[in-house]
Scaffold this motif. Structure first.
Motif, mmCIF file in Angstrom:
data_model
loop_
_atom_site.group_PDB
_atom_site.id
_atom_site.type_symbol
_atom_site.label_atom_id
_atom_site.label_comp_id
_atom_site.label_asym_id
_atom_site.label_seq_id
_atom_site.Cartn_x
_atom_site.Cartn_y
_atom_site.Cartn_z
ATOM 1 N N ARG A 1 1.646 4.070 9.240
ATOM 2 C CA ARG A 1 1.848 2.534 8.724
ATOM 3 C C ARG A 1 3.499 2.292 9.236
ATOM 4 O O ARG A 1 4.092 3.036 9.942
ATOM 5 C CB ARG A 1 1.620 2.615 7.417
ATOM 6 N N LYS A 2 3.832 1.125 8.990
ATOM 7 C CA LYS A 2 5.244 0.592 9.065
ATOM 8 C C LYS A 2 6.284 1.650 8.411
ATOM 9 O O LYS A 2 5.798 2.079 7.346
ATOM 10 C CB LYS A 2 5.472 -0.771 8.616
ATOM 11 N N ARG A 3 7.244 1.986 9.005
ATOM 12 C CA ARG A 3 8.407 3.008 8.592
ATOM 13 C C ARG A 3 8.003 4.289 8.417
ATOM 14 O O ARG A 3 8.333 5.118 7.767
ATOM 15 C CB ARG A 3 8.616 2.333 7.076
ATOM 16 N N LYS B 1 5.137 5.640 7.042
ATOM 17 C CA LYS B 1 4.438 5.884 6.021
ATOM 18 C C LYS B 1 2.802 6.546 6.773
ATOM 19 O O LYS B 1 2.633 5.741 7.515
ATOM 20 C CB LYS B 1 4.158 5.019 4.961
ATOM 21 N N ASP C 1 -1.109 6.937 5.774
ATOM 22 C CA ASP C 1 -1.995 6.737 4.654
ATOM 23 C C ASP C 1 -3.629 7.185 5.351
ATOM 24 O O ASP C 1 -3.807 7.302 6.266
ATOM 25 C CB ASP C 1 -2.412 5.258 4.753
ATOM 26 N N GLN D 1 -6.003 -4.384 -0.253
ATOM 27 C CA GLN D 1 -4.541 -4.436 0.161
ATOM 28 C C GLN D 1 -4.189 -3.039 0.605
ATOM 29 O O GLN D 1 -3.250 -2.985 1.473
ATOM 30 C CB GLN D 1 -3.842 -4.491 -1.156
ATOM 31 N N TYR D 2 -4.708 -1.718 0.062
ATOM 32 C CA TYR D 2 -4.645 -0.509 0.788
ATOM 33 C C TYR D 2 -5.061 -0.310 2.186
ATOM 34 O O TYR D 2 -4.104 0.018 2.848
ATOM 35 C CB TYR D 2 -5.109 0.573 -0.188
ATOM 36 N N GLY E 1 -2.532 -2.172 4.275
ATOM 37 C CA GLY E 1 -1.212 -1.703 4.440
ATOM 38 C C GLY E 1 -0.278 -2.369 3.863
ATOM 39 O O GLY E 1 0.999 -2.257 4.483
ATOM 40 N N HIS E 2 -0.506 -3.299 3.135
ATOM 41 C CA HIS E 2 0.599 -4.335 2.383
ATOM 42 C C HIS E 2 1.269 -3.689 1.196
ATOM 43 O O HIS E 2 0.687 -3.188 0.584
ATOM 44 C CB HIS E 2 -0.076 -5.538 1.945
ATOM 45 N N GLU E 3 2.485 -3.904 1.241
ATOM 46 C CA GLU E 3 3.214 -3.172 0.108
ATOM 47 C C GLU E 3 3.220 -4.407 -1.129
ATOM 48 O O GLU E 3 3.326 -4.001 -2.301
ATOM 49 C CB GLU E 3 4.570 -3.240 0.438
ATOM 50 N N ASN E 4 3.141 -5.464 -0.719
ATOM 51 C CA ASN E 4 3.117 -6.625 -1.937
ATOM 52 C C ASN E 4 1.554 -7.218 -2.021
ATOM 53 O O ASN E 4 1.062 -7.862 -0.814
ATOM 54 C CB ASN E 4 4.039 -7.727 -1.412
#
Length: 309
Positions: free
Chosen positions: A181-183, A185, A187, A273-274, A277-280
């Protein structure tokens, strides 16, 4: 009574403070390299604007210079909101470093914008795209493209996540996909049998491509890692071939549609959401849509509460 003026902890010019801020945020992983690149451009442009108005130090930044800068840049309202958020993040850093007292960008009123209605594809339209691609695309790219489409619609991957998949990220034996993912991470995402079959179909034809020894799952016709613009072209051409015209014709339309159809089917929003890949969770809510007939049916299903005994 004499009012004490603010004295910054140290003297540093705005343009140098920008570099300090971005280097720190990238080093600790808060900002990705692409975010750093974009923010550096915007913040350096602001710093140069300040210099032309004889403002060199962060403590000399005032509200009028920020407003003048927003007036100076010829961009849309939504872009100006983005600029204010970028400046606000920078000013939070300046406060932490005791270089300014107040986050001026945070207190400036944001322009109101009204988001246009977002396009998404119905299940019927998605079927039409898959069938059209299978029947009309060149045989060498059919299996690759159908797998791409399924990764966008079935598990809602981003373009960057898809093209950066490596062979070792695909764990067909355990029916899992390891997605970066971004940064940075990672999953794990489960694979259904249809996706496994599509991977196997693509792997069967992949050796015919130049560069098949490369670590990337997806290759271009020239034997190189697929680029975002190439994926956009593949999806856009498939939509046109299927006779489907939307305002935005790229791969994000497929990702958005996959998430929307899952929400309409009543799937768990946290699981959607998972996948996205959204954090919010509020970011995920933008993917939720309904049609008017469904809304009318829901209202019709409301229980009748009678006053009669």
């Amino acid at each position: 009574m004499i009012k004490n003026e603010f004295t910054p902890k140290r003297e540093i010019e705005i343009i140098d403070a920008v570099d300090e801020y971005l280097n720190e945020k990238e080093a600790i992983g808060i900002l990705s390299p692409s975010s750093v690149h974009n923010r550096r451009y915007e913040l350096k442009r602001f710093a140069k604007f300040c210099i032309t108005h004889s403002i060199k130090l962060p403590c000399d930044i005032h509200k009028n210079i920020v407003i003048s800068y927003l007036k100076h840049v010829k961009v849309s309202k939504s872009s100006k909101i983005g600029i204010l958020y970028t400046l606000s993040g920078f000013m939070d850093y300046l406060i932490d470093e005791e270089l300014i007292l107040e986050n001026i960008a945070a207190i400036i009123d944001k322009p109101k914008i009204y988001q246009p209605k977002t396009d998404y594809l119905t299940f019927h339209e998605l079927e039409k795209i898959y069938q059209s691609e299978a029947q009309n695309a060149p045989s060498k790219v059919i299996d690759r493209n159908l797998l791409l489409f399924s990764l966008f619609t079935d598990i809602c991957l981003r373009v960057s996540e898809t093209i950066n998949l490596k062979i070792n990220d695909v764990r067909l034996d355990s029916k899992e996909l390891w997605v970066t993912r971004k940064r940075g991470k990672i999953d794990k995402i489960p694979l259904n049998q249809d996706l496994i079959n599509k991977f196997l179909n693509w792997y069967a034809i992949r050796p015919q491509y130049k560069g098949s020894e490369l670590k990337w799952v997806f290759l271009s016709s020239h034997g190189q890692q697929l680029k975002p613009r190439q994926v956009h072209y593949i999806v856009s051409k498939a939509l046109i071939r299927a006779g489907i015209i939307k305002r935005k014709q790229g791969p994000h339309l497929l990702r958005h549609s996959g998430a929307s159809l899952k929400a309409q089917a009543g799937e768990n929003l946290v699981m959607i959401q998972y996948l996205l890949g959204h954090e919010n969770l509020n970011t995920t809510r933008r993917y939720l849509h309904f049609n008017w007939d469904d809304l009318k049916e829901m209202v019709d299903r409301s229980p009748v509460l009678s006053r009669e005994q």
